[in-house]
Design an enzyme around this catalytic site. Structure first.
Site, short mmCIF file in Angstrom:
data_model
loop_
_atom_site.label_atom_id
_atom_site.label_comp_id
_atom_site.label_asym_id
_atom_site.label_seq_id
_atom_site.Cartn_x
_atom_site.Cartn_y
_atom_site.Cartn_z
N TRP A 36 -1.34 8.95 26.79
CA TRP A 36 -1.36 8.68 25.35
C TRP A 36 -2.56 9.43 24.75
O TRP A 36 -3.66 9.43 25.30
CB TRP A 36 -1.53 7.17 25.11
N ASP A 65 4.52 3.40 7.28
CA ASP A 65 4.56 3.16 8.72
C ASP A 65 4.64 1.66 9.01
O ASP A 65 5.19 0.89 8.22
CB ASP A 65 3.35 3.85 9.38
N LYS A 100 11.20 6.77 11.03
CA LYS A 100 10.40 7.12 12.21
C LYS A 100 10.75 6.07 13.27
O LYS A 100 10.43 4.89 13.10
CB LYS A 100 8.91 7.08 11.87
N TRP A 101 11.44 6.50 14.32
CA TRP A 101 11.92 5.58 15.36
C TRP A 101 10.91 5.58 16.49
O TRP A 101 10.84 6.52 17.27
CB TRP A 101 13.30 6.03 15.84
N ASP A 102 10.14 4.51 16.56
CA ASP A 102 9.05 4.42 17.53
C ASP A 102 9.49 3.58 18.72
O ASP A 102 10.46 2.80 18.66
CB ASP A 102 7.85 3.77 16.81
N ASP A 137 -0.56 10.74 18.90
CA ASP A 137 -1.43 9.97 18.01
C ASP A 137 -2.80 10.61 17.90
O ASP A 137 -3.62 10.18 17.08
CB ASP A 137 -1.59 8.53 18.53
C1 DGJ Z 1 2.56 4.35 17.49
C2 DGJ Z 1 2.76 5.61 16.72
O1 DGJ Z 1 2.54 6.72 17.54
C3 DGJ Z 1 1.85 5.62 15.50
O2 DGJ Z 1 1.98 6.82 14.81
C4 DGJ Z 1 2.18 4.44 14.64
O3 DGJ Z 1 3.48 4.56 14.13
C5 DGJ Z 1 2.04 3.16 15.44
N1 DGJ Z 1 2.82 3.20 16.63
C6 DGJ Z 1 2.46 1.96 14.61
O4 DGJ Z 1 2.41 0.80 15.31
#
Ligand code: DGJ
Length: 661
Positions: free
Chosen positions: A155, A318, A428-430, A491
């Protein structure tokens, strides 16, 4: 193009050839993967490495297909049933010589890329067990040396390019996490031992799969190199009932006679032509780094006003807009607007954003749930869990079992409803945690259901753009890329570090998909101070976004940012549609017909001296005008002597725009 001989098939891309030959015992093998050949030339080639190595006989290497029949017998003895050619697609119908098992090998030529996958069908009345079912194996002709290139990371430091000698052993790249992973990415390149960006032979493969995976590179005792890859990791098994089939994901391959740069060009062309559409990637503002969980309607409206004034085209809210989500401990799964923060729903904010001339997007994380949520209280049985085992929480969340159709149907329903009822053009699908407590039967259907939901949403809402994200670049792969428009790359938005992340990402994936934000200085993760212009120049070499707290930017910063956004829009088509050439680690060039954009960076004194940067692929007889200074340059001189790089201090950068006169 596909040509057929006697037990011989030649697949030709514009610059390469791939030859499949049946060995005497009917094993399909690779007789050639390299420069283009004619069918006549291919006829003399002996059989080579198996196209899908199986257990059995005197094969002691990695078996890409491992089967147990009901009587505990294993392996396959090949029988050839026939073939079919349709356009650029070849299908080899194979079967076991004794057991009722059919194995179909699929090939499809797409530009310079060859896609391969396998279908295994149990035609018998008894179930069989698959211990391994790879998509394909690839093998190289003999060379004097071999190096392996791949990316590793974590990460905040995804896509770190590694290049090492390929040791005489089995090297395994894998993910056991249920997503493709930050720690690795499902592709690799093997070169002839001395390839450069421009020269030398490179063979490269990439798996179009977003769950667990394994690619094994084998350099054997005879100095031969073969690679087998597919979905799933070791230890997972599939039961194939009577009449059932399994289709593997695509495992694609590219041969480049023009070094690593040539391999990247071929992958970028493949993705752009066959996986992505060519809609313009909007300049995004994303609120995450500015606000994290502390959001309100007024604050989002104020950010939107600032963003619009900068020239932002898409405003994305977000995390933390829904349920009781005020921290990462609560609310995930409750996908309705937070009533305290958005008492009249999302409509007022969306209307505000639309009036400002931007489109609107939202963050979602459909696969996860906080135990502290309405969803979990109502459906505790929906999470991935195993009897007699603890539930592991990661980021205070559990995973919903998307392999179950009712759970997938629920997710599709609320997502579809969200997009249908609001003027939303971007999601944005996280996905912020790996699988834990997942039984064998979960790993593949889970990913297939995620794919199916996204595919359905895109079919029903053609205006929708989807960004793939898994805590940054944890699920960036050809499978996801085929159904999303861009990736949240990492990130880590520290521009100095981002250069290396982007360097690794763009080895395979086109930069129009490489989400890149300009955020605040000092950087939230690294504390590094960098000038705004440097941050912009790094982000402008991908799909530009802004993620800083605009409410705290000074009038001078806002003015400078507006000019840089405007400049980006002028070069966007060159960056996103052009050929990418990496000019060392600290400069990239994009060329689209007569237009050239060159980014020069100097993150620290240790890495960037003032040596000029030689450009590539220009017309040597052409004259190129620098759009900002008006200075004229000869193509031949730019390629042999280069552009000067007058960047005396750390964190300086430059963007040079050249047009052929
Ligand atoms: C992880 C993502 O990589 C971030 O950009 C953001 O969307 C956070 N999650 C939100 O919890």
């Amino acid at each position: 193009m596909i040509a057929v001989g006697d037990g011989l098939w030649l697949l030709s891309t514009p610059t390469s050839g791939y030859v499949v030959r049946l060995a005497g015992d009917a094993t399909p093998t690779c007789a050639h993967w390299g420069p283009a050949l004619t069918l006549d030339q291919a006829r003399d080639l002996p059989a080579g490495w198996p196209e899908l190595p199986v257990e059995g006989g005197a094969w002691f290497g990695v078996a890409g297909l491992q089967i147990r029949y009901g009587d505990a017998v294993r392996g396959v003895e090949w029988r050839h049933l026939g073939h079919a050619v349709e356009g650029d697609q070849l299908v080899l119908h194979m079967a076991d010589g004794h057991y009722p098992l059919e194995i179909t090998l699929h090939y499809r030529v797409r530009g310079e890329t060859i896609e391969r996958w396998t279908t295994v069908t149990n035609c018998g009345a008894e179930p069989v067990t698959l211990l391994r079912c790879d998509s394909a194996a690839w093998s190289l002709p003999h060379r004097d040396g071999y190096r392996l290139s791949h990316v590793s990371g974590d990460w905040g430091r995804e896509f770190q390019l590694r290049r090492t000698d390929l040791t005489m052993a089995e090297t395994v790249l894998t993910s056991r996490r249920g997503h493709s992973g930050h720690h690795a990415n499902p592709w690799l390149m093997v070169d002839d031992g001395h390839a450069t960006e421009e020269h030398g032979e490179v063979w490269s493969v990439a798996l179009a799969w977003s769950g667990s995976w394994r690619i094994t590179v084998e350099r054997d005792q005879h100095d031969r190199v073969g690679l087998s890859g597919g979905f799933g990791h070791e230890g997972l098994t599939w039961r194939l009932g009577a009449g059932e089939s399994v289709d593997t994901p695509v495992f694609a391959g590219v041969y480049s006679p023009a070094g690593f740069g040539g391999a990247s060009h071929r992958w970028h062309d493949y993705a752009r032509t066959f996986l992505l559409d060519d809609r313009t990637r909007p300049v995004v503002f994303n609120s995450w780094e500015a606000t994290e969980f502390d959001i309100s309607q007024e604050q989002q409206m104020a950010l939107a006003e600032r963003a619009a004034a900068l020239g932002v085209e898409l405003f994305v809210m977000d995390d933390a807009w829904f349920g009781g989500r005020t921290s990462d401990r609560v609310g995930l799964g409750d996908w309705w607007p937070n009533p305290d923060r958005f008492p009249e729903g999302l409509a007022p904010l969306i209307e505000h954003v639309r009036k400002l001339g931007m489109t609107f997007g939202l963050w979602v994380e459909p696969e996860s749930v906080n135990p502290d949520s309405e969803l979990y209280r109502t459906h505790p049985e929906w999470v991935l869990r195993q009897p007699n085992r603890r539930s592991t929480e990661v980021r205070n969340q559990l995973l919903l079992d998307f392999s179950r159709n009712e759970v997938a149907a629920w997710a599709h329903r609320w997502l579809d409803d969200l997009v249908r009822r609001h003027d939303i053009s971007f999601l944005k699908w996280d996905m912020n945690r790996p699988f834990t407590e997942a039984g064998d039967e979960v790993w593949v259907p889970f990913v297939r259901n995620v794919y199916a939901i996204i595919d359905q949403l895109r079919a029903d809402h053609p205006q929708l753009t989807i960004e793939g994200c898994a805590s940054g670049g944890g699920r960036a792969d050809l499978g996801m890329l085929a159904r999303t428009d861009q990736t949240w790359t990492s990130d880590n938005t520290d521009a100095a570090q981002r250069i290396a992340i982007q360097h690794g990402y763009s080895q395979l994936y086109p930069v129009r998909t490489m989400g890149a934000w300009v955020t605040d200085s000092p950087n939230a993760i690294t504390g590094r101070l960098t000038p705004l212009r440097f941050r912009f120049h790094v982000a402008m070499s991908g799909a530009l976004g802004i993620g800083g707290d605009l409410l705290r930017w000074t009038p001078q910063e806002l003015e400078e940012a507006t000019a840089l956004v405007e400049q980006y829009k002028r070069i966007r088509s060159v960056v996103h549609g052009g050929r990418l050439d990496r000019l060392g680690r600290w400069a990239v060039q994009y060329t689209l017909e007569d237009e050239v954009a060159v980014f020069l960076w100097r993150p620290t004194t240790l890495v960037g001296r003032d040596a000029p940067v030689r450009l590539r692929g220009l017309d040597p007889d052409g004259v190129y005008r620098d759009e900002d200074t008006g200075v004229l340059h000869h193509g031949a001189v730019l390629m042999s002597h280069g552009l000067p790089r007058p960047l005396p201090f750390d964190a300086l950068s430059d963007l040079r725009r050249l047009i052929r006169c």
